[in-house]
Design a protein around this motif. Sequence first.
Motif, PDB file in Angstrom:
ATOM      1  N   ALA A 494       0.832  -1.203   0.000  1.00  0.00           N
ATOM      2  CA  ALA A 494       0.000   0.000   0.000  1.00  0.00           C
ATOM      3  C   ALA A 494       0.870   1.258   0.000  1.00  0.00           C
ATOM      4  N   ALA A 495       1.936   1.261   0.804  1.00  0.00           N
ATOM      5  CA  ALA A 495       2.841   2.415   0.845  1.00  0.00           C
ATOM      6  C   ALA A 495       3.521   2.615  -0.511  1.00  0.00           C
ATOM      7  N   TYR A 496       3.889   1.514  -1.167  1.00  0.00           N
ATOM      8  CA  TYR A 496       4.512   1.584  -2.489  1.00  0.00           C
ATOM      9  C   TYR A 496       3.553   2.218  -3.493  1.00  0.00           C
ATOM     10  N   ALA A 497       2.269   1.844  -3.418  1.00  0.00           N
ATOM     11  CA  ALA A 497       1.277   2.396  -4.334  1.00  0.00           C
ATOM     12  C   ALA A 497       1.112   3.898  -4.126  1.00  0.00           C
ATOM     13  N   VAL A 498       1.141   4.320  -2.866  1.00  0.00           N
ATOM     14  CA  VAL A 498       1.014   5.755  -2.568  1.00  0.00           C
ATOM     15  C   VAL A 498       2.211   6.517  -3.136  1.00  0.00           C
ATOM     16  N   GLU A 499       3.422   5.984  -2.928  1.00  0.00           N
ATOM     17  CA  GLU A 499       4.628   6.628  -3.473  1.00  0.00           C
ATOM     18  C   GLU A 499       4.555   6.704  -5.000  1.00  0.00           C
ATOM     19  N   LEU A 500       4.081   5.632  -5.614  1.00  0.00           N
ATOM     20  CA  LEU A 500       3.972   5.596  -7.063  1.00  0.00           C
ATOM     21  C   LEU A 500       3.001   6.664  -7.561  1.00  0.00           C
ATOM     22  N   ARG A 501       1.874   6.796  -6.878  1.00  0.00           N
ATOM     23  CA  ARG A 501       0.880   7.778  -7.279  1.00  0.00           C
ATOM     24  C   ARG A 501       1.422   9.201  -7.126  1.00  0.00           C
ATOM     25  N   GLU A 502       2.170   9.443  -6.042  1.00  0.00           N
ATOM     26  CA  GLU A 502       2.741  10.775  -5.825  1.00  0.00           C
ATOM     27  C   GLU A 502       3.780  11.114  -6.896  1.00  0.00           C
ATOM     28  N   LYS A 503       4.581  10.129  -7.276  1.00  0.00           N
ATOM     29  CA  LYS A 503       5.586  10.363  -8.324  1.00  0.00           C
ATOM     30  C   LYS A 503       4.919  10.676  -9.658  1.00  0.00           C
ATOM     31  N   LEU A 504       3.869   9.912  -9.967  1.00  0.00           N
ATOM     32  CA  LEU A 504       3.170  10.137 -11.227  1.00  0.00           C
ATOM     33  C   LEU A 504       2.465  11.490 -11.244  1.00  0.00           C
ATOM     34  N   ALA A 505       1.901  11.876 -10.096  1.00  0.00           N
ATOM     35  CA  ALA A 505       1.204  13.155 -10.023  1.00  0.00           C
ATOM     36  C   ALA A 505       2.165  14.312 -10.246  1.00  0.00           C
ATOM     37  N   ALA A 506       3.424  14.112  -9.842  1.00  0.00           N
ATOM     38  CA  ALA A 506       4.420  15.171  -9.990  1.00  0.00           C
ATOM     39  C   ALA A 506       4.996  15.254 -11.398  1.00  0.00           C
ATOM     40  N   MET A 507       4.742  14.237 -12.232  1.00  0.00           N
ATOM     41  CA  MET A 507       5.279  14.239 -13.591  1.00  0.00           C
ATOM     42  C   MET A 507       4.490  15.179 -14.497  1.00  0.00           C
ATOM     43  N   PRO A 508       5.144  15.792 -15.463  1.00  0.00           N
ATOM     44  CA  PRO A 508       4.401  16.524 -16.500  1.00  0.00           C
ATOM     45  C   PRO A 508       3.508  15.540 -17.270  1.00  0.00           C
ATOM     46  N   ALA A 509       2.433  16.043 -17.828  1.00  0.00           N
ATOM     47  CA  ALA A 509       1.459  15.179 -18.502  1.00  0.00           C
ATOM     48  C   ALA A 509       2.103  14.343 -19.602  1.00  0.00           C
ATOM     49  N   LYS A 510       2.987  14.948 -20.402  1.00  0.00           N
ATOM     50  CA  LYS A 510       3.622  14.201 -21.483  1.00  0.00           C
ATOM     51  C   LYS A 510       4.473  13.068 -20.934  1.00  0.00           C
ATOM     52  N   GLN A 511       5.161  13.336 -19.829  1.00  0.00           N
ATOM     53  CA  GLN A 511       6.020  12.306 -19.248  1.00  0.00           C
ATOM     54  C   GLN A 511       5.204  11.168 -18.666  1.00  0.00           C
ATOM     55  N   ARG A 512       4.036  11.511 -18.122  1.00  0.00           N
ATOM     56  CA  ARG A 512       3.158  10.467 -17.586  1.00  0.00           C
ATOM     57  C   ARG A 512       2.738   9.514 -18.688  1.00  0.00           C
ATOM     58  N   ARG A 513       2.359  10.091 -19.840  1.00  0.00           N
ATOM     59  CA  ARG A 513       1.901   9.253 -20.949  1.00  0.00           C
ATOM     60  C   ARG A 513       3.005   8.352 -21.461  1.00  0.00           C
ATOM     61  N   GLY A 514       4.250   8.784 -21.312  1.00  0.00           N
ATOM     62  CA  GLY A 514       5.369   7.966 -21.775  1.00  0.00           C
ATOM     63  C   GLY A 514       5.944   7.075 -20.707  1.00  0.00           C
ATOM     64  N   SER A 515       5.385   7.169 -19.489  1.00  0.00           N
ATOM     65  CA  SER A 515       5.932   6.388 -18.384  1.00  0.00           C
ATOM     66  C   SER A 515       5.700   4.905 -18.603  1.00  0.00           C
ATOM     67  N   LYS A 516       6.642   4.099 -18.147  1.00  0.00           N
ATOM     68  CA  LYS A 516       6.515   2.644 -18.237  1.00  0.00           C
ATOM     69  C   LYS A 516       5.696   2.082 -17.086  1.00  0.00           C
ATOM     70  N   VAL A 517       5.376   2.929 -16.112  1.00  0.00           N
ATOM     71  CA  VAL A 517       4.597   2.475 -14.971  1.00  0.00           C
ATOM     72  C   VAL A 517       3.209   2.067 -15.434  1.00  0.00           C
ATOM     73  N   GLN A 518       2.753   0.901 -14.984  1.00  0.00           N
ATOM     74  CA  GLN A 518       1.463   0.377 -15.393  1.00  0.00           C
ATOM     75  C   GLN A 518       0.527   0.327 -14.199  1.00  0.00           C
ATOM     76  N   GLY A 519      -0.684  -0.154 -14.452  1.00  0.00           N
ATOM     77  CA  GLY A 519      -1.630  -0.396 -13.372  1.00  0.00           C
ATOM     78  C   GLY A 519      -2.578   0.765 -13.157  1.00  0.00           C
ATOM     79  N   PRO A 520      -3.533   0.609 -12.239  1.00  0.00           N
ATOM     80  CA  PRO A 520      -4.570   1.603 -11.995  1.00  0.00           C
ATOM     81  C   PRO A 520      -3.998   2.956 -11.598  1.00  0.00           C
ATOM     82  N   THR A 521      -2.913   2.948 -10.797  1.00  0.00           N
ATOM     83  CA  THR A 521      -2.345   4.210 -10.341  1.00  0.00           C
ATOM     84  C   THR A 521      -1.897   5.060 -11.518  1.00  0.00           C
ATOM     85  N   ALA A 522      -1.238   4.431 -12.490  1.00  0.00           N
ATOM     86  CA  ALA A 522      -0.778   5.170 -13.662  1.00  0.00           C
ATOM     87  C   ALA A 522      -1.943   5.608 -14.529  1.00  0.00           C
ATOM     88  N   LEU A 523      -2.935   4.732 -14.689  1.00  0.00           N
ATOM     89  CA  LEU A 523      -4.043   5.033 -15.596  1.00  0.00           C
ATOM     90  C   LEU A 523      -4.845   6.242 -15.139  1.00  0.00           C
TER      91      LEU A 523
END
Length: 526
Positions: A494-523
Motif C-alpha cells: 500500500a505504501a509503495y502504491a502511494v509513493e507511485l501515485r505521488e511520483k506520477l502526479a508530480a510528472m508533467p502530462a507528457k512524461q506520464r503518458r510515456g511512463s513505463k509504470v502500469q496499473g490503476p495508479t498510472a491510468l
Amino acid sequence: MTRTRKPVGRIAFVGAGPGDPGLLTRRAHDALIDADQVVYDRGVPDSLLDVVRAQARSDAQFSPAEGVPGDVAKMLISAARSGLNAVHLVAGDPFGHDSVVKEVQAVARTAAHFEVVPGVGQAEGVATYAGVPLPGVRTAADVEDVGTLDFDALAAAVGRGSLALAVDAGDLAAVRDGLLAAGVDGTTGVGVTGDGTGETQYTTTSSVDSFVAAALGFTGRVVLTVGEGVGQRDRLSWWENRPLYGWKVLVPRTKEQAGAMSARLRAYGAIPCEVPTIAVEPPRTPAQMERAVKGLVDGRYAWVIFTSVNAVRAVWEKFAEHGLDARHFGGVKIACIGEATADAVRAFGIQPELVPAGEQSSEGLLAEFSPHDEILDPVGRVLLPRADIATETLAAGLTERGWEVDDVTAYRTVRAAPPPAEIRDAIKSGGFDAVLFTSSSTVRNLVGIAGKPHARTVVAVIGPKTAETATEFGLRVDVQPPHASVPDLVEALAAYAVELREKLAAMPAKQRRGSKVQGPTALRFR
C-alpha cells in the motif's frame, strides 16, 4: 384430544443497503442466516449474495424475485404458512421501492408475522462512498420509474441544497432533460457513480449539460448527485482513493491462509485473486512426529522452534490425536520465527518465550538464540518441526551454538493443480497489477504451475529468503517489508502504491503518458 399446532413462519423485508456487504445491518444479517427461503431483487449485487449464501443455512433456497408485487407477496405468504422463514432481500431500503411497499401492504392484510428491516438507501449510501456530501436541504431517492419524478420539486431541491438519485443508466438522458426543463442551471455540478460501493466503483464529474456523455459506458444502476456537494469530491473522496483501489492482486497461498491476506487487501481497495500454489499434507510416515510428541511429553526437549503457522497446526493436530493439550508443554520453551507464527501459538493459550525483535527470519532468530550452556540448560535438545522442503540454515545454526536438533518433518508442501487458463494468461500477460509472495515455495510453485508474472507486475515478497528465490527465477523484487509478516507485507505494498501515485502526479502530462509504470495508479493520470 390435543392437536399439534402447525409451526408458523415469518416474513422479513430486508434492505441490503447500497451493495457493500459490510453495510448490512446486524438485524438484516440475523434475518438472512435464519431464513429458509430468500427472494432477491435484481439490484442486489452478486458480491453481496455470495457473502449471504456463504453464511446462510445450508438448506436455504435462493431465487430471484419474478413477476408483479402480488406474485412475490403470494409466494412469501405461502412459505410462511408452511412454517418457513421467508425473506425478500431488496437493494437499498425496503420502503424506497413502491413495489415493496405494495408487497408489505398485501402481507399486512393477512395473519402472517412480518417485519421490515431498514437498509442504507442506495442514493445516500453511494453518494457518501463517492465523497459527495448532501448538505442543506437534500433529496435522496431510489427511483424505479423516472416517469413518476416531479422535476420541479427536484429542481427546487438542487436550488436549496443537493440531490441524489439512484436510477438505471439508460434513464440518465431523461433525467437531464427533466432537470433542464425545470430550470436547473446547465453548469451545475453533477457526479455519476457506477458500481456504487463495489470493487470497481467509478465516479465521473461534469455538469447537468454534459453528464450523459461523461457517463457513456455505464450500465445497470447508477447514482446521480447534483449540487454544491459535487465540488467537494476532490477533498472528500475516500473509497476510490484508497491506496490499492482497483489493483488486481494475485495471492498465491493455500486456501486456508489466503483469506486473511485477501481481507487486508480489500480494506485497501485491492481486488484479490486467490490462486493456491501449494497444498499442505501430512508427512508420508508419521513415525517422526509420533516420537517428537512423546519426547515433548517426556521432557526430552528444552525448546520447540516453530517456523510457520502450518508447523504449529501440525503439532497441535498430533496433540489432539493423543488427547493432549497445552498443559503438556509445561517446562518446554517455545520460539517462533515471526509474529504470525507466534499468534498461532498464542491461540492455543501459550505465550512464546522468544520472537525475534529484529529480522523475522532464520537468521534473525539465530541472532537472538542463546548458545547451549551445560549448567543453565541441563536439557540440550531442540525440536524443529518443519516442512519437508525447508532450508537447513536454522538447524545448522543451532548445531553451531551447541544444541542437539531433532529436525522433524511435520508436514509436506505439494504443488497445487494449475489455475484456470484465463488466470494463467493474465499472470503472463500483465493482467495482475501485483503479486504477493509469502515464501520461497509460493514463488517456485506459481512459476511451475502458471508461468512467470509479467515484467509490469509489481512483485512483493515477505522476506529476504523469498526475495532471493524470486531473483533466482528472474523476477524483479519491488516491495519487501521491514518485518516478515502478512500485515506488514500488505502495508508495504500500500505504501509503495502511494509513493507511485505521488511520483506520477508530480510528472508533467507528457512524461506520464510515456511512463513505463502500469496499473490503476498510472491510468488515473493518463
